[in-house]
Design a protein around this motif. Sequence first.
Motif, mmCIF file in Angstrom:
data_model
loop_
_atom_site.group_PDB
_atom_site.id
_atom_site.type_symbol
_atom_site.label_atom_id
_atom_site.label_comp_id
_atom_site.label_asym_id
_atom_site.label_seq_id
_atom_site.Cartn_x
_atom_site.Cartn_y
_atom_site.Cartn_z
ATOM 1 N N GLU A 69 -30.495 33.242 9.518
ATOM 2 C CA GLU A 69 -31.116 32.379 10.512
ATOM 3 C C GLU A 69 -30.085 32.022 11.564
ATOM 4 O O GLU A 69 -28.964 31.624 11.255
ATOM 5 N N PHE A 70 -30.491 32.147 12.835
ATOM 6 C CA PHE A 70 -29.587 31.959 13.964
ATOM 7 C C PHE A 70 -29.980 30.714 14.745
ATOM 8 O O PHE A 70 -31.170 30.442 14.945
ATOM 9 N N VAL A 71 -28.970 29.965 15.192
ATOM 10 C CA VAL A 71 -29.200 28.849 16.103
ATOM 11 C C VAL A 71 -28.020 28.764 17.068
ATOM 12 O O VAL A 71 -26.869 29.012 16.686
ATOM 13 N N TYR A 72 -28.339 28.450 18.327
ATOM 14 C CA TYR A 72 -27.321 28.201 19.348
ATOM 15 C C TYR A 72 -27.683 26.874 19.986
ATOM 16 O O TYR A 72 -28.761 26.710 20.556
ATOM 17 N N TYR A 73 -26.775 25.906 19.841
ATOM 18 C CA TYR A 73 -27.063 24.572 20.352
ATOM 19 C C TYR A 73 -25.747 23.894 20.716
ATOM 20 O O TYR A 73 -24.790 23.917 19.936
ATOM 21 N N ALA A 74 -25.706 23.287 21.876
ATOM 22 C CA ALA A 74 -24.543 22.511 22.332
ATOM 23 C C ALA A 74 -23.242 23.299 22.227
ATOM 24 O O ALA A 74 -22.264 22.841 21.645
ATOM 25 N N ASP A 75 -23.237 24.507 22.761
ATOM 26 C CA ASP A 75 -22.046 25.372 22.796
ATOM 27 C C ASP A 75 -21.511 25.756 21.423
ATOM 28 O O ASP A 75 -20.318 26.007 21.253
ATOM 29 N N ALA A 76 -22.381 25.805 20.418
ATOM 30 C CA ALA A 76 -22.008 26.284 19.091
ATOM 31 C C ALA A 76 -23.110 27.208 18.588
ATOM 32 O O ALA A 76 -24.290 26.889 18.681
ATOM 33 N N ALA A 77 -22.716 28.374 18.097
ATOM 34 C CA ALA A 77 -23.677 29.344 17.574
ATOM 35 C C ALA A 77 -23.364 29.595 16.103
ATOM 36 O O ALA A 77 -22.200 29.726 15.724
ATOM 37 N N VAL A 78 -24.438 29.647 15.285
ATOM 38 C CA VAL A 78 -24.268 29.787 13.845
ATOM 39 C C VAL A 78 -25.258 30.814 13.316
ATOM 40 O O VAL A 78 -26.401 30.879 13.766
ATOM 41 N N LEU A 79 -24.793 31.620 12.370
ATOM 42 C CA LEU A 79 -25.652 32.530 11.621
ATOM 43 C C LEU A 79 -25.545 32.128 10.152
ATOM 44 O O LEU A 79 -24.464 32.185 9.569
ATOM 45 N N GLN A 80 -26.672 31.694 9.595
ATOM 46 C CA GLN A 80 -26.688 31.254 8.208
ATOM 47 C C GLN A 80 -27.417 32.289 7.369
ATOM 48 O O GLN A 80 -28.593 32.555 7.569
ATOM 49 N N THR A 81 -26.697 32.883 6.412
ATOM 50 C CA THR A 81 -27.288 33.829 5.474
ATOM 51 C C THR A 81 -27.584 33.064 4.186
ATOM 52 O O THR A 81 -27.171 31.910 4.049
ATOM 53 N N PRO A 82 -28.257 33.688 3.224
ATOM 54 C CA PRO A 82 -28.516 32.976 1.971
ATOM 55 C C PRO A 82 -27.250 32.546 1.232
ATOM 56 O O PRO A 82 -27.272 31.584 0.472
ATOM 57 N N ASN A 83 -26.129 33.226 1.463
ATOM 58 C CA ASN A 83 -24.901 32.945 0.714
ATOM 59 C C ASN A 83 -23.809 32.251 1.503
ATOM 60 O O ASN A 83 -22.888 31.689 0.906
ATOM 61 N N GLU A 84 -23.850 32.324 2.833
ATOM 62 C CA GLU A 84 -22.722 31.816 3.604
ATOM 63 C C GLU A 84 -23.162 31.455 5.018
ATOM 64 O O GLU A 84 -24.201 31.891 5.495
ATOM 65 N N ILE A 85 -22.320 30.670 5.695
ATOM 66 C CA ILE A 85 -22.550 30.298 7.087
ATOM 67 C C ILE A 85 -21.406 30.872 7.912
ATOM 68 O O ILE A 85 -20.236 30.769 7.532
ATOM 69 N N TYR A 86 -21.746 31.460 9.055
ATOM 70 C CA TYR A 86 -20.751 32.094 9.920
ATOM 71 C C TYR A 86 -20.818 31.486 11.316
ATOM 72 O O TYR A 86 -21.905 31.245 11.845
ATOM 73 N N GLY A 87 -19.663 31.279 11.913
ATOM 74 C CA GLY A 87 -19.613 30.949 13.323
ATOM 75 C C GLY A 87 -19.836 32.233 14.106
ATOM 76 O O GLY A 87 -19.373 33.297 13.705
ATOM 77 N N VAL A 88 -20.554 32.160 15.212
ATOM 78 C CA VAL A 88 -20.847 33.341 16.019
ATOM 79 C C VAL A 88 -20.035 33.279 17.302
ATOM 80 O O VAL A 88 -19.976 32.235 17.970
ATOM 81 N N VAL A 89 -19.396 34.379 17.637
ATOM 82 C CA VAL A 89 -18.632 34.483 18.873
ATOM 83 C C VAL A 89 -19.608 34.374 20.048
ATOM 84 O O VAL A 89 -20.624 35.072 20.093
ATOM 85 N N ILE A 90 -19.306 33.480 20.982
ATOM 86 C CA ILE A 90 -20.180 33.286 22.133
ATOM 87 C C ILE A 90 -19.776 34.290 23.207
ATOM 88 O O ILE A 90 -18.703 34.188 23.804
ATOM 89 N N ASP A 91 -20.647 35.286 23.388
ATOM 90 C CA ASP A 91 -20.411 36.332 24.380
ATOM 91 C C ASP A 91 -21.758 36.804 24.929
ATOM 92 O O ASP A 91 -22.794 36.176 24.686
ATOM 93 N N GLU A 92 -21.759 37.898 25.647
ATOM 94 C CA GLU A 92 -22.981 38.415 26.273
ATOM 95 C C GLU A 92 -24.062 38.754 25.238
ATOM 96 O O GLU A 92 -25.234 38.422 25.419
ATOM 97 N N ASN A 93 -23.687 39.395 24.142
ATOM 98 C CA ASN A 93 -24.670 39.762 23.118
ATOM 99 C C ASN A 93 -25.272 38.527 22.441
ATOM 100 O O ASN A 93 -26.454 38.515 22.109
#
Length: 135
Positions: free
Chosen positions: A47-71
Amino acid sequence: MKKISLLIAVFICLLSCKNETKQVVDLEENRAKSYNPNDGLITMKGEFVYYADAAVLQTPNEIYGVVIDENMHKLDEQVKPHKKEDTDMVPVTVRVRKFEKPEGEEGWKYRVEIKDILKVEAPDPEKDDVIKLSN
């Protein structure tokens, strides 16, 4: 008369099959992207969310910070139609490069850089895991 009816039926079948071929080709193209073992990328579903200059990808096992770029911004644009609120998380499947965060920085242990967007899905309306605070 039977020959003309048969010819029309065959013609209609050929026209209707044309769109199915395109969908199969797109599916195969995405599958080829997601299973190439030599590119160093991994496929993640979460599950992906981008809010207030922070992007996160949460999988069933872990949470990852997402690099903020064009993609990441492209993914955010595809996710927006599925959100009711800015903080809603949307299910996605992406190809990413996973790496450890730099020493001394705040955040989750691993970060991901989005390379390919494979799928964006609508959130399950029956899922009831949201906690809202109010006065």
